[in-house]
Scaffold this motif. Structure first.
Motif, PDB file in Angstrom:
ATOM      1  N   LYS A 108      16.515  24.755 -50.241  1.00 31.71           N
ATOM      2  CA  LYS A 108      15.447  25.645 -50.692  1.00 31.71           C
ATOM      3  C   LYS A 108      15.300  26.839 -49.758  1.00 31.71           C
ATOM      4  O   LYS A 108      15.501  26.726 -48.549  1.00 31.71           O
ATOM      5  CB  LYS A 108      14.109  24.886 -50.765  1.00 31.71           C
ATOM      6  N   TYR A 109      14.946  27.988 -50.357  1.00 36.09           N
ATOM      7  CA  TYR A 109      14.570  29.180 -49.614  1.00 36.09           C
ATOM      8  C   TYR A 109      13.077  29.444 -49.843  1.00 36.09           C
ATOM      9  O   TYR A 109      12.608  29.469 -50.986  1.00 36.09           O
ATOM     10  CB  TYR A 109      15.337  30.410 -50.103  1.00 36.09           C
ATOM     11  N   ASP A 110      12.329  29.649 -48.757  1.00 39.07           N
ATOM     12  CA  ASP A 110      10.949  30.125 -48.821  1.00 39.07           C
ATOM     13  C   ASP A 110      10.934  31.505 -48.170  1.00 39.07           C
ATOM     14  O   ASP A 110      11.121  31.622 -46.950  1.00 39.07           O
ATOM     15  CB  ASP A 110      10.012  29.172 -48.083  1.00 39.07           C
ATOM     16  N   LYS A 150       8.135  31.469 -58.170  1.00 37.11           N
ATOM     17  CA  LYS A 150       8.717  30.187 -57.778  1.00 37.11           C
ATOM     18  C   LYS A 150       9.690  29.703 -58.847  1.00 37.11           C
ATOM     19  O   LYS A 150       9.340  29.629 -60.021  1.00 37.11           O
ATOM     20  CB  LYS A 150       7.600  29.162 -57.572  1.00 37.11           C
ATOM     21  N   ASP A 194      11.289  30.077 -53.423  1.00 32.50           N
ATOM     22  CA  ASP A 194       9.859  30.386 -53.445  1.00 32.50           C
ATOM     23  C   ASP A 194       9.721  31.745 -52.767  1.00 32.50           C
ATOM     24  O   ASP A 194      10.041  31.885 -51.579  1.00 32.50           O
ATOM     25  CB  ASP A 194       9.082  29.294 -52.704  1.00 32.50           C
ATOM     26  N   HIS A 222       3.552  36.104 -56.004  1.00 34.24           N
ATOM     27  CA  HIS A 222       4.182  34.834 -55.663  1.00 34.24           C
ATOM     28  C   HIS A 222       4.964  34.309 -56.863  1.00 34.24           C
ATOM     29  O   HIS A 222       4.397  34.063 -57.930  1.00 34.24           O
ATOM     30  CB  HIS A 222       3.111  33.828 -55.233  1.00 34.24           C
TER      31      HIS A 222
END
Length: 297
Positions: free
Chosen positions: A36-38, A197, A163, A195
């Motif tokens: 995952k990338y945040d 996702k 995200d 935001h």
């Protein structure tokens, strides 16, 4: 998977700056697989620069005393599992990272990268996936574009969840992939934080970012939320024509499902910036980026 290839190609303690793609020999990195990338981006439209942070959650496919990320912007600081790591930019976009403690094979680890810079000033030969038109900016391109706005294992074999939060001055909008969680998840009067996702993993080049002023249309089609965004720099007449075409997305998906099977994503959408893009349309996941000229001709 990229992890399997990495483990097979590199049995030492260092990940390599490539996954071994014969067509793009310097693409991606070996030794790990991103989960995952945040990504948190602060965009300054006056200087046209970003000051950002990315948290990358990954799984090691081998013991790692060092590994690489792809990033063309300036790397300011790196932490691995909460501890500062040393790093060095090599070649165009290869950032070598040396954690204090080696990462064990099969373990999950976190990398936090602080980075900054002006994406428009970066080019690699003729590759320039960053587009600017007045107060509107878009990054989208295939097979390369991610390195212009976030650090990654930049190869299509390594898909991951994303995200993405983008902080912009109030009045600007930031459009990206997946579901719009909030159009202002921040608490500042003069800034909005958009935001987005993803609920399905995606390749790095299938992510995009577009900042500007848009006519937005949101709703549901066949049980899926959609977001259509059309640049306000287009005339009212052209925006109406473009939106009419975007509104056919649900019907188009139904036809394609009859030929290829169920639609694989939980969102629908499209974005039409004002730029003269190098393509008619790009299959950015859940929200294709279209060239306005191709829809209006």
């Amino acid at each position: 998977t990229s992890t399997d290839r990495a483990a097979g190609q590199d049995t030492g303690a260092a990940g390599g700056p490539s996954v071994g793609d014969p067509y793009f020999p310097d693409a991606g990195s070996s030794g790990y697989d991103v989960i995952k990338y945040d990504i948190v981006i602060n965009w300054d439209p006056k200087s046209e620069t970003m000051r950002s942070t990315a948290k990358i959650t990954a799984r090691a496919g081998q013991p790692l005393s060092s590994f690489y990320l792809d990033l063309a912007l300036q790397t300011d600081n790196v932490q691995v599992n909460g501890t500062d790591a040393t790093f060095e930019m090599q070649d165009f976009q290869d950032v070598r990272i040396d954690p204090v403690a080696p990462i064990a094979a099969g373990s999950t680890f976190e990398v936090v990268v602080e980075y900054s810079g002006a994406p428009e000033r970066i080019s690699r030969g003729e590759v320039r996936p960053w587009f600017s038109s007045g107060e509107e900016w878009t990054v989208a391109g295939e097979p390369e574009s991610a390195a212009w706005w976030f650090p990654s294992n930049d190869h299509p074999s390594d898909v991951a969840l994303m995200d993405i939060s983008i902080r912009v001055p109030a009045g600007l909008q930031a459009i990206s992939i997946g579901r719009l969680e909030s159009a202002d998840s921040g608490t500042e009067a003069d800034f909005d934080t958009w935001h987005w996702k993803s609920r399905q993993p995606l390749a790095t080049y299938l992510a995009f970012l577009s900042i500007g002023r848009y006519q937005l249309e949101q709703g549901m089609v066949d049980g899926r939320p959609y977001v259509y965004a059309v640049s306000m720099q287009l005339s009212a007449e052209d925006r109406e024509r473009v939106l009419a075409q975007l509104q056919q997305s649900g019907a188009v998906i139904r036809v394609l499902e009859q030929m290829f099977g169920p639609y694989p994503f939980t969102e629908v959408g499209g974005v039409v910036p004002v730029h003269r893009l190098q393509f008619g349309g790009l299959e950015t996941q859940t929200r294709p980026v279209y060239n306005a000229a191709s829809l209006l001709n």
